[in-house]
Enzyme design. Structure first.
Site, PDB file in Angstrom:
ATOM      1  NE  ARG A  43     -35.325  52.577  57.195  1.00 58.84           N
ATOM      2  CZ  ARG A  43     -35.662  51.847  58.221  1.00 58.84           C
ATOM      3  NH1 ARG A  43     -36.597  50.965  58.108  1.00 58.84           N
ATOM      4  NH2 ARG A  43     -35.059  51.997  59.376  1.00 58.84           N
ATOM      5  CD  GLU A  64     -35.229  48.672  74.176  1.00 59.09           C
ATOM      6  OE1 GLU A  64     -35.227  48.710  72.928  1.00 59.09           O
ATOM      7  OE2 GLU A  64     -35.683  47.729  74.835  1.00 59.09           O
TER       8      GLU A  64
HETATM    9  P1  AMP Z   1     -37.937  56.118  67.216  1.00 59.79           P
HETATM   10  O1  AMP Z   1     -36.831  57.058  67.550  1.00 59.79           O
HETATM   11  O2  AMP Z   1     -38.152  55.061  68.238  1.00 59.79           O
HETATM   12  O3  AMP Z   1     -39.238  56.860  66.867  1.00 59.79           O
HETATM   13  O4  AMP Z   1     -37.494  55.335  65.932  1.00 59.79           O
HETATM   14  C1  AMP Z   1     -37.555  55.926  64.727  1.00 59.79           C
HETATM   15  C2  AMP Z   1     -36.450  55.521  63.806  1.00 59.79           C
HETATM   16  O5  AMP Z   1     -36.066  54.148  63.911  1.00 59.79           O
HETATM   17  C3  AMP Z   1     -36.922  55.709  62.393  1.00 59.79           C
HETATM   18  O6  AMP Z   1     -35.855  56.261  61.675  1.00 59.79           O
HETATM   19  C4  AMP Z   1     -37.298  54.336  61.919  1.00 59.79           C
HETATM   20  O7  AMP Z   1     -36.846  54.161  60.618  1.00 59.79           O
HETATM   21  C5  AMP Z   1     -36.614  53.377  62.858  1.00 59.79           C
HETATM   22  N1  AMP Z   1     -37.538  52.409  63.479  1.00 59.79           N
HETATM   23  C6  AMP Z   1     -37.879  52.354  64.790  1.00 59.79           C
HETATM   24  N2  AMP Z   1     -38.699  51.338  65.058  1.00 59.79           N
HETATM   25  C7  AMP Z   1     -38.926  50.739  63.880  1.00 59.79           C
HETATM   26  C8  AMP Z   1     -39.718  49.614  63.488  1.00 59.79           C
HETATM   27  N3  AMP Z   1     -40.440  48.905  64.360  1.00 59.79           N
HETATM   28  N4  AMP Z   1     -39.724  49.280  62.188  1.00 59.79           N
HETATM   29  C9  AMP Z   1     -38.996  49.981  61.285  1.00 59.79           C
HETATM   30  N5  AMP Z   1     -38.233  51.036  61.608  1.00 59.79           N
HETATM   31  C10 AMP Z   1     -38.190  51.415  62.873  1.00 59.79           C
END
Ligand code: AMP
Length: 174
Positions: free
Chosen positions: A60, A97
């Site tokens: 995205r 995770e």
């Molecule tokens: P993070 O590495 O935890 O910051 O997750 C970021 C990536 O996962 C991004 O590319 C987001 O598109 C996706 N992502 C993580 N959590 C969510 C969420 N709650 N809603 C939508 N997309 C998420």
């Protein structure tokens, strides 16, 4: 505008796994006015940053990265999941995770000294963008000037993983 933007986002509980409140941006993308205003607002925020190239994170991040690059008149680079990019690539793995994942970038993605902006749709734990930051900073002689997001999930404290990198988000989820 940013407050009303929340109306075209929706939260899907327990997707893709129990406990995750998934922030679904599809309604925003479907609405021509909101999508355009989102890009114009990001453009306004970054118009004096002299950005040469925007690095979008799969998948995205590509949507917002390419539209913003068009608006700012700069280029864009794809940071992708493994085995999607042809030719020689650098790879950076990061912890999820459960288990690990990795990002890749082509070794000729940037020219020396370019000013680079990272972009993704959602900043959650920051693991993904932190891996993108590391892959850029450890292999390229460029200036990473910041990371920008549509949405930031504040309680997950993702920006703490990015050290001194300036972080900007249009909407904050408390
Ligand atoms: P993070 O590495 O935890 O910051 O997750 C970021 C990536 O996962 C991004 O590319 C987001 O598109 C996706 N992502 C993580 N959590 C969510 C969420 N709650 N809603 C939508 N997309 C998420």
């Amino acid at each position: 505008m940013m407050n009303s933007l929340k109306k075209v986002l929706r939260t899907i509980p327990d997707f893709p796994k129990p406990g995750i409140q998934f922030q679904d941006i599809s309604p925003l993308l479907q609405d021509p006015i909101y999508f355009k205003n989102t890009i114009l607002t990001l453009q306004k925020h970054h118009q004096n940053d002299a950005i040469d190239i925007i690095a979008g994170i799969e998948s995205r991040g590509f949507i917002f990265g390419s539209a913003l690059a068009y608006a700012l008149g700069c280029g864009t680079v794809l940071i992708r999941k493994p085995n999607k990019l042809p030719g020689t690539v650098y790879q950076q793995s990061y912890d999820l995770e459960y288990g690990t994942d990795a990002l890749e970038i082509q070794t000729d993605a940037f020219q020396p000294h370019q000013r680079v902006l990272l972009i993704d749709d959602v900043l959650a734990t920051g693991g993904t963008v932190s891996a993108a930051q590391q892959i850029i900073q450890s292999h390229f002689d460029v200036q990473l000037i910041g990371a920008t997001f549509l949405l930031e999930i504040i309680p997950l404290e993702g920006r703490r993983r990015l050290n001194d990198l300036p972080v900007h988000s249009l909407i904050q989820i408390p």
